[in-house]
Structure formats: structure tokens, C-alpha cells
Motif scaffolding. Structure first.
Motif, mmCIF file in Angstrom:
data_model
loop_
_atom_site.group_PDB
_atom_site.id
_atom_site.type_symbol
_atom_site.label_atom_id
_atom_site.label_comp_id
_atom_site.label_asym_id
_atom_site.label_seq_id
_atom_site.Cartn_x
_atom_site.Cartn_y
_atom_site.Cartn_z
ATOM 1 N N TYR A 346 0.865 -1.184 0.000
ATOM 2 C CA TYR A 346 0.000 0.000 0.000
ATOM 3 C C TYR A 346 0.899 1.230 0.000
ATOM 4 O O TYR A 346 1.706 1.434 0.903
ATOM 5 C CB TYR A 346 -0.891 -0.037 1.237
ATOM 6 C CG TYR A 346 -1.684 1.217 1.502
ATOM 7 C CD1 TYR A 346 -2.533 1.744 0.536
ATOM 8 C CD2 TYR A 346 -1.600 1.859 2.733
ATOM 9 C CE1 TYR A 346 -3.284 2.892 0.789
ATOM 10 C CE2 TYR A 346 -2.343 2.999 2.997
ATOM 11 C CZ TYR A 346 -3.183 3.511 2.025
ATOM 12 O OH TYR A 346 -3.920 4.645 2.281
ATOM 13 N N ASP A 347 0.779 2.059 -1.033
ATOM 14 C CA ASP A 347 1.656 3.222 -1.164
ATOM 15 C C ASP A 347 0.885 4.353 -1.825
ATOM 16 O O ASP A 347 0.973 4.574 -3.044
ATOM 17 C CB ASP A 347 2.899 2.858 -1.977
ATOM 18 C CG ASP A 347 4.007 3.899 -1.879
ATOM 19 O OD1 ASP A 347 3.688 5.074 -1.590
ATOM 20 O OD2 ASP A 347 5.177 3.541 -2.102
ATOM 21 N N ASP A 349 1.253 7.614 -1.573
ATOM 22 C CA ASP A 349 2.095 8.680 -2.122
ATOM 23 C C ASP A 349 2.590 8.322 -3.518
ATOM 24 O O ASP A 349 2.592 9.162 -4.430
ATOM 25 C CB ASP A 349 3.283 8.944 -1.197
ATOM 26 C CG ASP A 349 2.872 9.620 0.100
ATOM 27 O OD1 ASP A 349 1.789 10.243 0.126
ATOM 28 O OD2 ASP A 349 3.636 9.522 1.084
ATOM 29 N N LYS A 350 3.012 7.076 -3.711
ATOM 30 C CA LYS A 350 3.475 6.644 -5.033
ATOM 31 C C LYS A 350 2.325 6.663 -6.037
ATOM 32 O O LYS A 350 2.519 7.044 -7.208
ATOM 33 C CB LYS A 350 4.097 5.253 -4.948
ATOM 34 C CG LYS A 350 4.678 4.777 -6.270
ATOM 35 C CD LYS A 350 5.344 3.404 -6.128
ATOM 36 C CE LYS A 350 5.899 2.928 -7.459
ATOM 37 N NZ LYS A 350 6.556 1.574 -7.335
#
Length: 542
Positions: A346-347, A349-350
Motif C-alpha cells: 500500500y503506497d 504517495d506513489k
């Protein structure tokens, strides 16, 4: 549990078979509460029902039927065992010829003998272009099927299709009955004749399927003499009818099953016993289709961003109460077919950076826009299915944090199906038998828009080649490498966002011996759950 000699295995029917269940207030049996029935009767609550009961049209293709038998079946450990065949097939050195010796003395429920000609008839009819069987591509490897006398059948394959024996759990239809009717609309589709442990006594569509034990069954007459499958689409209604004693067992979503277990003492046990909960590990996943025909979901950057903007761990913890695991593709982690390194963290920001770089700019309302197109799309889920509803809402919430608006909508499959080309669906799938069984239909571009196959219209040449290589190779290492390619390609070019793999939970009136579960596929209800081997159950001794 030892390997059984009576049949019935995992899987119900295609997802397309879902139709609205009638949550009637009357008992399934039409008389006294089902849960109070004697030890030789059982009533179970299921969420789906088939459109047809003919194996020629796809019913029981994964071996799930109580009415029919296949050449082979699965035991409790999902190992292939003989059924209408006397033994596992003899396979030629080049992997292209499978020879089955058939069991002697088997009769159909109308008293007519079973023979090799029925096997030939079944497979040839399914492969006939005039037969409306959406799953016939699963038998693409067959070049010919021939009878050698009454007790031997030989399949010749176009290529050495490694999992072919798994395909022969497919039920066998009687030529003397089905061969005299229109295969697509004849009486056999709703009034079947088979060799299985149960006979169909009635089918009220949207309400129930009723069975009685086959006294002439070659594996021995079952101890459960009457078996009813109550079709109850709504999860909450199944709970209500289970608690009232109308049902002896039911499949429930994790939150309802665990809640039922917690308050069973307060609610009281059914008259004949106590409640038990059974959990089945599965290959059953929930995913979001991202149609390539839509201006938003067709953008690879949007698909990549959504794939890492979803918090799969939170979904498992909060929606499934731990009864499952994060899904990164059709193969669950822990399977030998899973490709290590394809897990997606889970990212958020990316995900936002991916969208920024692709030109999706945040608007005044927080929703992104690119070239005048707003990053917004609908997501459909089936009415009454709490698991799909919860997943859809969680997905929409996560997507909004990345600047993508997902509008959730509920409907029946009749409403959803015409929209699938351009609108997203909270879908499901998964098969433990072999990767080919699920991935080919899910991903190959040749099946895009073919009913419930490739619902996302996914088109990836590398994936197409790998899927073809995998199904045409008899080399386990080569097949593993091909499926590794598929899974790695789904990281770069996701056509779906896979969310969770779900454990199936069942609440059962604990008055029988012999209950167990198998590793289950996505489709569940008719032949899965603790009643996969209902023909082997015995009443508990008091």
C-alpha cells in the motif's frame, strides 16, 4: 478423512449463474421448520443457483454435482480419485493420449446402463459449435474422444495439456436421454438423469432445489435421504432463517458467521443439536475490473495507481475479520504457483505521483482531470452480497484519497452484465485445480467480452503468449515460468485490481458425522462447503 467412494466436489457454477433468490418467509420444505427435520434429512442455505442442470451446458464442470459423476473426482485433499473410471487414466509418454477404463455395473437413475458411448457423447456434444456452453474453451486441447468397446475411452489431445485429467471430473450425461433432445433447451436441462448419489425431485427457481438419495447408486445409498438446497441470495436473510431453525447449515460472510458464533449461546441451539462453524481455505478472490474500453480505467497509469492505492491488509482485517489474505493476482500467496516479489505494498504517495506524472491533475473538488476527462467511473456490485458491497465501498474510499472518484452501484447480474464492457464490476474468481482453469478465461484477449470471461477486455500480448505456452506445455518448470511471466506482467499492466482472497465460512447444525471441507474455488454453494460430501454423512449416535 479417507478418500471417499461417493462423489461431489468443489464449485457451483459460473458466476453468470447468479440470479435473484426469493427470500420467502415460508420454510424451504413447505412444512415444518427444516432445521427440525430428522437425522436423514438436511436443508442448507446457498447464495446462488445454476441456470441449467445439464453438464452439456456447463453444470458441474468442476465436479460439483450431486446428480452426476465424472470419470474422476476429488477427495478431501483435492487429490484425483476414480469415479466412473475404475482407475486414474493411463497417459502416453508424449502426454497426448489418456486412456480410461470404466467402472462396470453402473446405471443411470432411470435404470439404463452407463457405457463408454455416454462419455463420448458428452465430450463431443460440449465441443459441438451448436452447443451453448460458455466453458467449451476449457476442452480446447481435445483432438478426439473415442470408445473402445463398452468399458474403455481414449482421449487424444492436440498438445500435451498437463492438467487434462483435472478436466475429466466433468459430469457424464446419458446419450439415450439428452441425445434425443435439443441440447440447449430440452427437458434434460431442468429434469436431469445421472449416475450420481442423488436424484432431483424438484426445482423451484429462485427458491430451492430438492433431492432424494439414489437407492441404486453404485457407491451405496446415502444415509441422508432428503437433501434440500434453499436459494437465499441475501446474506442477512440466510442468518435469520438459520437462527429460526429453517436451515441446518448455510454459507455466511465472515462478519455474520463470526457474529453468529459469538451469540449462539444467547440465541440458543437448534432443537437437535448445537451449531458449529467450518472454515474452508480457498482460491476465491475479489477484484475490481478495470475495463480498457473506458476513458479512465483504460489508462494504464490509473490502473497502476489504483493497484497500490488500495489497502489490502485493512480489507482483510476489517472486512473479513482476518478470514482471508491480501490478493495480488489470481494465485494466492502460499500457493506453489504464486510468484514471489509480485506483492504490492500500500503506497498512496506513489499512487499520487504516478497520476501526477501521467497528467492527471487534481481539480478544485479533489478529483483529478486529464484532457477534460474527470477521473470518475462507476463500480457495480451484486445486490445483497455484503462481501462485495463492503469491498466496493472500501475500494471507493481508497481511490478517493488518490483523487479518483468511484461511484458504487448495486444491481442484479441482469442489470450489470450489459454494462461490463465500459463499467467496472466488483467481481470474483479462482480455481485451485490448475492455474489454466482461471487465468486463461480471465486474461486472454481472445475471450474479451465473451460473457463473464475477461470482463475487463484486458489485452496484453505478453500475457497472451505466456498463457498459451503454459497450457500447451507438459513441462512443470516451463509452465511455472509462464505463469510467473503473467503475474509479473499484471504488476506492470494491471487489468484488474485484486483485493483479497477469502476464506469461506459455514455455520452447521452439528448433528452429523463426516463433515469436513476442501480447498475451494470461487464458486461455492451447491457442491462446496461441509456438504461437499453429504452423501458420506452419518447421523451422530445419541
Amino acid at each position: 478423512m479417507t478418500a471417499r467412494t461417493v462423489r461431489g466436489v468443489a464449485g457451483a457454477t459460473l458466476a453468470a449463474a447468479l440470479i435473484t433468490g426469493v427470500a420467502a418467509c415460508s420454510t424451504p420444505s413447505g412444512g415444518t421448520a427444516a432445521g427440525t427435520a430428522g437425522g436423514d434429512s438436511a436443508v442448507v442455505g446457498i447464495a446462488t443457483e445454476p441456470e441449467s442442470l445439464s453438464p452439456l451446458l456447463g453444470y458441474g464442470k468442476d465436479g460439483n454435482s450431486k446428480i452426476f459423476d465424472g470419470l474422476l473426482t476429488h477427495d478431501a485433499d483435492m487429490k484425483l480419485q476414480p469415479a466412473l473410471a475404475r482407475a486414474l487414466p493411463e497417459v502416453s509418454a508424449d502426454g497426448r493420449t489418456y486412456t480410461y477404463a470404466l467402472r462396470q455395473g453402473v446405471k443411470f437413475s432411470d435404470g439404463e446402463p452407463f457405457s463408454a458411448e455416454d462419455v463420448v457423447f458428452t465430450y463431443r456434444t460440449i465441443l459441438d459449435p451448436k452447443t451453448n456452453n460458455a466453458s467449451k474453451t476449457e476442452l480446447d486441447a481435445i483432438e478426439s474422444v473415442e470408445a473402445r468397446g463398452e468399458d474403455t475411452v481414449v482421449f487424444t489431445l492436440k498438445y500435451p495439456y498437463a492438467p487434462f485429467a483435472e478436466r475429466t471430473v466433468l459430469p457424464i450425461a446419458p446419450e439415450h436421454v439428452a441425445g434425443r433432445q435439443d441440447v440447449n433447451s430440452g427437458e434434460f436441462t431442468t429434469r436431469p438423469v445421472g449416475t450420481g448419489p442423488y436424484l432431483l425431485t424438484g426445482w423451484s427457481k429462485g427458491e430451492k432445489l430438492s433431492f432424494k438419495a439414489n437407492p441404486g447408486y453404485w457407491g451405496g445409498e446415502p444415509a441422508v435421504k432428503k437433501f434440500t438446497m434453499a436459494v437465499i441470495k441475501d446474506d442477512d436473510v440466510r442468518v435469520t432463517r438459520l437462527r429460526s431453525g429453517e436451515l441446518d447449515a448455510a454459507i455466511l460472510p465472515p462478519n455474520l458467521a463470526k457474529g453468529f458464533e459469538k451469540d449462539k449461546a444467547r440465541l440458543g441451539a437448534p432443537p437437535s443439536g448445537s451449531w458449529g462453524m467450518y472454515a474452508a481455505k480457498t482460491f476465491d478472490y475479489r477484484n475490481v475490473t478495470l475495463p480498457t474500453q473506458h476513458k479512465v480505467t483504460g489508462d494504464v497509469a490509473v490502473r497502476q495507481a489504483l493497484d497500490i492505492a488500495v489497502d489490502r491488509g485493512a480489507m482483510v482485517d476489517k472486512l473479513l475479520e482476518g478470514a482471508g489474505k491480501p490478493a495480488y493476482g489470481p494465485v494466492p500467496t502460499g500457493s506453489p504457483w504464486f510468484t514471489a516479489g509480485t506483492e504490492r505494498a500500500y503506497d498512496l504517495d506513489k499512487a499520487r505521483r504516478i497520476l501526477d506524472d501521467a497528467g492527471w491533475k487534481t481539480g478544485e473538488d479533489g478529483i483529478r482531470v486529464k484532457d477534460g476527462v474527470r477521473a470518475s467511473f462507476p463500480l457495480w456490485y451484486t445486490s445483497g452480497d455484503k462481501i462485495r458491497q463492503d469491498h466496493a465501498l472500501a475500494f471507493a474510499s481508497d481511490a478517493k484519497k488518490a483523487g479518483i472518484e468511484v461511484r458504487t452501484e448495486a444491481g442484479t447480474w441482469e442489470v450489470i452484465e450489459p454494462r461490463m464492457k465500459t463499467e467496472a464490476v466488483l467481481a470474483g474468481g479462482g480455481s485451485p485445480a490448475d492455474p489454466d482453469f482461471d487465468q486463461y478465461q480471465l486474461l486472454t484477449s481472445s475471450l474479451a467480452g465473451d460473457g463473464f470471461n475477461n470482463m475487463a477486455w484486458y489485452d496484453n500480448a505478453t500475457v497472451d503468449r505466456a498463457l498459451g505456452d503454459a497450457r500447451r506445455s507438459g513441462d512443470p518448470a516451463a509452465r511455472k515460468a509462464a505463469y510467473d511471466t503473467v503475474q509479473r506482467e499484471l504488476v506492470k499492466d494491471p487489468g484488474y485490481v485484486f483485493l483479497t482472497h477469502i476464506d469461506h465460512l459455514y455455520v452447521v447444525n452439528d448433528k452429523w458425522d463426516g463433515l469436513t471441507t476442501q480447498v475451494e474455488p470461487h464458486d461455492h454453494g451447491l457442491g462446496s462447503g461441509p456438504w461437499w460430501n453429504v452423501e458420506s454423512w452419518k447421523p451422530k449416535q445419541k
